[in-house]
Design a protein around this motif. Structure first.
Motif, mmCIF file in Angstrom:
data_model
loop_
_atom_site.group_PDB
_atom_site.id
_atom_site.type_symbol
_atom_site.label_atom_id
_atom_site.label_comp_id
_atom_site.label_asym_id
_atom_site.label_seq_id
_atom_site.Cartn_x
_atom_site.Cartn_y
_atom_site.Cartn_z
ATOM 1 N N ARG A 192 -14.956 -4.424 37.102
ATOM 2 C CA ARG A 192 -16.003 -5.426 37.305
ATOM 3 C C ARG A 192 -17.263 -4.730 37.803
ATOM 4 N N PHE A 193 -18.365 -5.056 37.148
ATOM 5 C CA PHE A 193 -19.652 -4.460 37.504
ATOM 6 C C PHE A 193 -20.545 -5.570 38.057
ATOM 7 N N LYS A 194 -20.373 -5.804 39.361
ATOM 8 C CA LYS A 194 -21.088 -6.913 39.995
ATOM 9 C C LYS A 194 -22.513 -6.532 40.392
ATOM 10 N N ASN A 195 -22.777 -5.251 40.531
ATOM 11 C CA ASN A 195 -24.096 -4.844 41.020
ATOM 12 C C ASN A 195 -25.064 -4.508 39.894
ATOM 13 N N ARG A 196 -24.618 -4.597 38.653
ATOM 14 C CA ARG A 196 -25.510 -4.317 37.531
ATOM 15 C C ARG A 196 -26.085 -5.621 36.994
ATOM 16 N N ASN A 197 -27.360 -5.599 36.711
ATOM 17 C CA ASN A 197 -28.063 -6.796 36.254
ATOM 18 C C ASN A 197 -28.080 -6.857 34.720
ATOM 19 N N PHE A 198 -27.740 -8.035 34.213
ATOM 20 C CA PHE A 198 -27.812 -8.321 32.780
ATOM 21 C C PHE A 198 -28.869 -9.400 32.571
ATOM 22 N N PHE A 199 -29.696 -9.223 31.552
ATOM 23 C CA PHE A 199 -30.811 -10.143 31.336
ATOM 24 C C PHE A 199 -30.669 -10.825 29.975
ATOM 25 N N LYS A 200 -30.860 -12.131 29.993
ATOM 26 C CA LYS A 200 -30.866 -12.942 28.777
ATOM 27 C C LYS A 200 -32.186 -13.713 28.746
ATOM 28 N N VAL A 201 -33.233 -13.033 28.385
ATOM 29 C CA VAL A 201 -34.584 -13.590 28.447
ATOM 30 C C VAL A 201 -34.963 -14.109 27.072
ATOM 31 N N THR A 202 -35.530 -15.293 27.034
ATOM 32 C CA THR A 202 -35.921 -15.893 25.766
ATOM 33 C C THR A 202 -37.190 -15.249 25.229
ATOM 34 N N THR A 203 -37.620 -15.683 24.058
ATOM 35 C CA THR A 203 -38.715 -15.008 23.351
ATOM 36 C C THR A 203 -40.042 -15.149 24.087
ATOM 37 N N THR A 204 -40.430 -16.358 24.421
ATOM 38 C CA THR A 204 -41.749 -16.580 25.030
ATOM 39 C C THR A 204 -41.814 -16.062 26.463
ATOM 40 N N ASP A 205 -40.686 -15.812 27.103
ATOM 41 C CA ASP A 205 -40.702 -15.256 28.457
ATOM 42 C C ASP A 205 -40.706 -13.736 28.452
ATOM 43 N N ASP A 206 -40.649 -13.135 27.299
ATOM 44 C CA ASP A 206 -40.645 -11.675 27.196
ATOM 45 C C ASP A 206 -42.088 -11.169 27.281
ATOM 46 N N PRO A 207 -42.428 -10.357 28.299
ATOM 47 C CA PRO A 207 -43.826 -9.877 28.412
ATOM 48 C C PRO A 207 -44.239 -8.974 27.256
ATOM 49 N N VAL A 208 -43.315 -8.224 26.689
ATOM 50 C CA VAL A 208 -43.670 -7.347 25.574
ATOM 51 C C VAL A 208 -44.030 -8.182 24.348
ATOM 52 N N ILE A 209 -43.261 -9.236 24.074
ATOM 53 C CA ILE A 209 -43.562 -10.095 22.918
ATOM 54 C C ILE A 209 -44.886 -10.821 23.132
ATOM 55 N N ARG A 210 -45.152 -11.238 24.361
ATOM 56 C CA ARG A 210 -46.455 -11.873 24.624
ATOM 57 C C ARG A 210 -47.595 -10.911 24.318
ATOM 58 N N ARG A 211 -47.411 -9.677 24.712
ATOM 59 C CA ARG A 211 -48.463 -8.683 24.467
ATOM 60 C C ARG A 211 -48.626 -8.420 22.968
ATOM 61 N N LEU A 212 -47.526 -8.313 22.257
ATOM 62 C CA LEU A 212 -47.620 -8.077 20.821
ATOM 63 C C LEU A 212 -48.209 -9.281 20.094
ATOM 64 N N ALA A 213 -47.940 -10.499 20.606
ATOM 65 C CA ALA A 213 -48.521 -11.689 19.987
ATOM 66 C C ALA A 213 -50.028 -11.726 20.209
ATOM 67 N N ASN A 214 -50.473 -11.325 21.394
ATOM 68 C CA ASN A 214 -51.916 -11.300 21.649
ATOM 69 C C ASN A 214 -52.619 -10.253 20.792
ATOM 70 N N GLU A 215 -51.889 -9.211 20.410
ATOM 71 C CA GLU A 215 -52.477 -8.168 19.572
ATOM 72 C C GLU A 215 -52.345 -8.491 18.082
ATOM 73 N N ASP A 216 -51.813 -9.688 17.761
ATOM 74 C CA ASP A 216 -51.651 -10.114 16.375
ATOM 75 C C ASP A 216 -50.826 -9.114 15.559
ATOM 76 N N LYS A 217 -49.769 -8.626 16.168
ATOM 77 C CA LYS A 217 -48.902 -7.690 15.459
ATOM 78 C C LYS A 217 -48.008 -8.396 14.432
#
Length: 579
Positions: A231-256
Motif C-alpha cells: 500500500r502506497f498511502k503517501n504517494r499522491n495520485f491525480f485525476k484532474v479534468t481537462t479544464t482544470d489542467d493548467p497546461v491545457i489552459r495555456r495551450l488553449a490560450n495559445e490556440d494550439k
C-alpha cells in the motif's frame, strides 16, 4: 323326445376285407339301411395304415386360406373327403351348438418347428448372460453426466439470451437527468460500428512529470511464488479534468488546437459500443473551441469490474462484491500495483516540466503526462493529455510502459481459479477476462495507443481470501504490445477515431454553452442534453453519514489524499470495518 339312432345292417363279406361286391349276392333278403351319398375311400393292402383320429390337432390356428397344412401324417385336412354336412331331418340330434361345449381330453399345445419363419421373427431370443466390464460402464456413466451438464449449460445460455442480460434495475444513470434539461439527440451504438477515420501520426507538444524504471523481477512471478500487494498511502495520485489542467489552459490560450480532452475521456468515447454501465461526459463549447470534461467524483475515475459478464453482481451497495465496491477496490489495486512494480531506488527519468498538479515537497506517484496533438481536419486539431506510468531501457533506448492490474475477487463469478489456471492455462484466464471486462481492457489498450506506449503490462491481482477485500497478492505480470493486443481483442484504430470525429463534428454544430453526453443505462445508445451553465458547479454527492456514525481515517490516509477520493474511500471503508 329322444330320437333313436338306427344303425343299418352291415353285410358280412366272407371272401375278404371290406364290403362285398354285391350285398344282394350274399344276403338277398336283406335290405340295406346305409346312409346315402357316403363316400368310400378305397385302399390297398400294401398301404400302411395311419392314425384313425388325430386328437393333437388344434383348430384355433387353422389355416384361414383353407389350404391343406403341411402337418403330420394322418392329419385331416379341411378338404377331406369325409367332410360333409349332416341333414338335420335325418339326424335330429346333430345340433351345431353342441360343438362349442366339446373339449379335447389332451390339451397339450402342439409342437412347433424350431426353424420356421414365424418363430425366427416373432419369438424373443433367450438373453445369454453377458460379462459386464466395470470400467466400460463407468465411462458410460461419466459420458452421460457430461452430456447432461452440457445440455444444462446450453439451456441456461439460451434462457439468458432470450431474456435481458441482467435486470435493468441494477443499471442506474451515472448522472441525474433534470427536468429542465433539453435532449438534443440520441445516437445508437449501431451507427458507431460503421464509422472510420484515419489520423496522421501525432506530435508531442509537451512532456511533464518523472518516471521510475520497471522492475523486471515481477515478470517472473507465478502463483507459487506470489507477492503481497503493498500500500502506497503517501504517494499522491491525480485525476484532474481537462479544464482544470493548467497546461491545457495555456495551450488553449495559445490556440494550439480546437478540441481538448484527456486520454481517459477519449478512450471512453472510442470504446463506447463495448460499455454497459452508464457514464457521462461534460462538453463545453467556448467560442470556436471544444472541451471534453468529467465531473468531480465521476465514474470515469473508477474501474468497472465484470461489466460485460453474464453473471449478475449483488445489488446491495454495501456488499463487498457489488459493482460500486468492486470499482473502488479495482481503482485502489490499480494504483498500488502501478507503484509496486517499480525500482524504488530514487533513479528517475525527468522531463521538460515537473508534475503540473503537485505541490512542492509532495511525494508524487511515478507518472508522465504527454500532451499530444492530432490533426482531425484541415483547420481542426485535437490535444489530449496522455499518461504513462513507467519506463524501461531496451538496447540503450528508453521505452514507455503503461501499468494496469486485473483483479480476481471470487472465482465462482468468473468460473476460472487464477491460482490453478494462471500458470498452465494463461490464455484461458485472459479469454475469460476479455469476456467479463471487455470494455475495461479495450479502454486500457486505447490509452496505451494514444500515449504511444511501447508496452502495456497487465498484472493479475487476487484477494488473499474471497471475503477479504483489503489484502491482495500479485499472481503474475504479462506484457503486450498495444497494437498487437488491439488486433487480438478486435479493436480497430480507424473505428475508434471515427467515433471521436463524428462526436466532435456533431458538437461543433452546437451553439456556445454546456452539454452532457450520457450513456443510456439500459439501452446501447448515448444522448446529448443541453444543460444550464451552472450545472455541475456544486456537483451532487451522496448524503454523508451523521457525525456519530462517521469514522475518521488515520492521518496518514488524509495526507495521501487523492483528489477524487478513490484511495481514501477504500481506506475509510477498511478502517470502519476494523473498528
Amino acid at each position: 323326445m329322444v330320437g333313436v339312432f338306427e344303425v343299418g345292417a352291415v353285410p358280412f363279406n366272407p371272401d375278404g376285407w371290406g364290403p362285398p361286391d354285391s350285398t344282394t349276392a350274399t344276403a338277398p333278403s336283406t335290405t340295406t339301411t346305409l346312409p346315402l351319398h357316403v363316400p368310400f375311400a378305397p385302399f390297398s393292402r400294401s398301404e400302411k395304415l395311419g392314425r384313425i383320429a388325430d386328437f393333437t390337432r388344434s383348430f384355433a390356428n387353422a389355416n384361414p386360406s383353407n389350404r391343406p397344412s403341411s402337418g403330420k401324417p394322418g392329419a385331416a385336412s379341411s378338404e377331406s373327403p369325409f367332410d360333409f354336412s349332416l341333414d338335420l331331418d335325418t339326424f335330429p340330434l346333430a345340433n351345431p351348438e353342441d360343438d362349442s361345449s366339446f373339449r379335447l381330453v389332451d390339451a397339450k399345445p402342439p409342437t412347433r418347428p424350431k426353424f420356421g419363419p414365424k418363430w425366427r421373427f416373432n419369438q424373443h431370443r433367450p438373453q445369454l448372460p453377458q460379462r459386464r466390464d466395470e470400467e466400460v460402464e463407468a465411462r458410460k456413466r461419466e459420458a452421460e453426466k457430461e452430456r447432461a451438464r452440457r445440455d444444462r449449460l446450453y439451456n441456461l445460455n439460451r434462457t439468458n439470451q432470450n431474456q435481458q442480460r441482467r435486470e435493468a434495475a441494477i443499471f442506474k444513470s451515472s448522472v441525474d437527468i433534470q427536468p429542465e434539461w433539453n435532449m438534443l439527440d440520441q445516437i445508437p451504438f449501431s451507427t458507431f460500428s460503421k464509422l472510420s477515420f484515419s489520423v496522421p501520426e501525432p506530435e508531442d507538444i509537451l512532456l511533464c512529470g518523472a518516471l521510475e524504471y520497471y522492475d523486471r523481477s515481477f515478470d517472473r512471478i507465478t502463483p507459487k511464488n506470489e507477492r503481497r500487494l503493498e500500500r502506497f498511502k503517501n504517494r499522491n495520485f491525480f485525476k484532474v479534468t481537462t479544464t482544470d489542467d493548467p497546461v491545457i489552459r495555456r495551450l488553449a490560450n495559445e490556440d494550439k488546437a480546437t478540441v481538448f480532452a484527456t486520454d481517459t475521456i477519449l478512450a471512453t468515447l472510442m470504446c463506447a459500443p463495448r460499455s454497459v454501465y452508464s457514464w457521462d461526459i461534460v462538453i463545453q463549447r467556448v467560442g470556436n473551441k471544444l472541451f471534453f470534461d468529467k465531473r468531480d467524483g465521476s465514474q470515469l475515475d473508477l474501474l468497472s469490474v465484470h461489466e460485460t459478464s453474464q453473471e449478475p453482481l449483488p445489488e446491495a451497495k454495501d456488499d463487498i462484491n457489488s459493482a460500486y465496491s468492486l470499482s473502488v477496490e479495482a481503482a485502489y489495486i490499480n494504483q498500488n500495483f502501478s507503484q509496486q512494480v517499480l525500482v524504488r531506488d530514487g533513479n528517475k527519468v525527468s522531463f521538460d516540466e515537473p508534475n503540473p498538479f503537485a505541490n512542492e515537497g509532495d511525494e508524487v506517484a511515478s507518472v508522465a503526462y504527454r500532451y499530444r496533438r492530432w490533426k482531425l481536419d484541415n483547420d481542426m486539431y485535437l490535444i489530449a493529455r496522455c499518461e504513462v506510468q513507467s519506463v524501461v531501457e531496451v538496447n540503450n533506448q528508453k521505452s514507455f510502459l503503461t501499468l494496469n492490474a486485473l483483479n480476481e475477487f471470487d472465482p465462482k463469478y468468473s468460473g476460472v481459479d487464477w491460482r490453478q489456471k494462471l500458470e498452465t492455462q494463461r490464455g484461458a484466464v485472459l479469454a475469460t477476462e476479455l469476456k467479463n471486462n471487455a470494455n475495461k481492457l479495450a479502454k486500457w489498450t486505447a490509452q496505451s495507443i494514444l500515449a504511444s506506449a511501447d508496452l502495456m503490462k497487465l498484472g493479475y491481482v487476487s484477494r488473499v481470501h474471497p471475503r477479504d477485500h483489503f489484502n491482495h497478492v500479485i499472481l503474475g505480470v504479462v506484457g503486450y504490445k498495444p497494437r498487437d493486443f488491439a488486433a487480438q481483442i478486435n479493436l480497430n484504430t480507424a473505428n475508434m477515431w471515427g467515433i471521436v470525429k463524428s462526436i466532435v463534428d456533431l458538437c461543433m454544430k452546437l451553439n456556445e454553452g454546456k452539454y452532457v453526453l450520457v450513456k443510456d443505462p439500459s439501452k446501447p445508445q448515448v444522448r446529448i442534453y443541453e444543460v444550464p451553465a451552472d450545472a455541475f458547479e456544486n456537483d451532487y454527492v451522496e448524503e454523508p453519514l451523521p457525525e456519530e456514525e462517521q469514522v475518521q481515517p488515520p492521518a496518514e490516509d488524509t495526507e495521501a489524499g487523492e483528489p477524487n477520493g478513490t484511495t481514501n474511500d477504500v481506506e475509510a471503508k477498511e478502517t470502519e470495518t476494523q473498528t
